[in-house]
Scaffold this motif. Sequence first.
Motif, short mmCIF file in Angstrom:
data_model
loop_
_atom_site.label_atom_id
_atom_site.label_comp_id
_atom_site.label_asym_id
_atom_site.label_seq_id
_atom_site.Cartn_x
_atom_site.Cartn_y
_atom_site.Cartn_z
N ARG A 90 0.82 -1.21 0.00
CA ARG A 90 0.00 0.00 0.00
C ARG A 90 0.86 1.26 0.00
N SER A 91 1.86 1.33 0.86
CA SER A 91 2.63 2.57 0.99
C SER A 91 4.12 2.36 0.72
N GLY A 92 4.48 1.27 0.10
CA GLY A 92 5.89 0.98 -0.16
C GLY A 92 6.53 1.98 -1.10
N ASP A 93 5.83 2.36 -2.16
CA ASP A 93 6.38 3.31 -3.14
C ASP A 93 6.64 4.67 -2.49
N LYS A 94 5.72 5.12 -1.67
CA LYS A 94 5.88 6.42 -1.00
C LYS A 94 7.07 6.38 -0.05
N ILE A 95 7.24 5.28 0.66
CA ILE A 95 8.35 5.15 1.61
C ILE A 95 9.67 5.18 0.86
N VAL A 96 9.75 4.47 -0.26
CA VAL A 96 10.99 4.45 -1.05
C VAL A 96 11.28 5.85 -1.59
N GLU A 97 10.27 6.55 -2.07
CA GLU A 97 10.46 7.92 -2.56
C GLU A 97 10.95 8.84 -1.44
N ASP A 98 10.35 8.73 -0.26
CA ASP A 98 10.77 9.57 0.87
C ASP A 98 12.22 9.29 1.26
N LEU A 99 12.59 8.01 1.30
CA LEU A 99 13.97 7.64 1.63
C LEU A 99 14.95 8.20 0.60
N LEU A 100 14.62 8.04 -0.67
CA LEU A 100 15.50 8.55 -1.72
C LEU A 100 15.61 10.07 -1.65
N MET A 104 19.09 11.90 -1.13
CA MET A 104 19.60 12.66 -2.26
C MET A 104 19.60 14.17 -2.01
N ASP A 105 18.65 14.67 -1.26
CA ASP A 105 18.58 16.11 -0.99
C ASP A 105 19.32 16.41 0.31
N VAL A 106 20.62 16.52 0.23
CA VAL A 106 21.43 16.75 1.42
C VAL A 106 21.44 18.24 1.70
N LYS A 107 21.12 18.60 2.90
CA LYS A 107 21.14 20.01 3.34
C LYS A 107 22.03 20.07 4.58
N PRO A 108 23.30 20.30 4.36
CA PRO A 108 24.20 20.33 5.52
C PRO A 108 23.91 21.53 6.42
#
Length: 120
Positions: A90-100, A104-108
């Motif tokens: 049900r929510s696997g795609d959203k979780i993978v997108e959030d993790l990526l 990927m969006d590093v904000k030091p």
Amino acid sequence: MSAQNSAGIQTLLDAEREAQKILENLSDRTKRVKDARAEAQKEIDEYRKEKEEEFKKFEKEHSSGNKKAEEDASRDADSKMAEIKEAGSRSGDKIVEDLLRVVMDVKPEVPDRVNAPPAA
């Protein structure tokens, strides 16, 4: 002399008969010991068989509860796995997108304690 020889022969014959009786008694005693040993082994085997049957009965009575508990646990585990798989689909795609996105969006950012003045 013949009376002496006759008496000596008679003594030897008596000794031989006595020895024969002793041997028969020993043979009877040996036979009784063998019979007693065989009877004891038979009783031991019967007792062992009886105790093994009692143990099997006891094991069967007490292992049935374990089987029920195992079946219940297996059923519960299967239902939980089904729930987890359903939630994943049900929510696997959203979780993978959030993790990526997070990776990927590093904000030091500099931690606050690095910018803080040293304590005196």
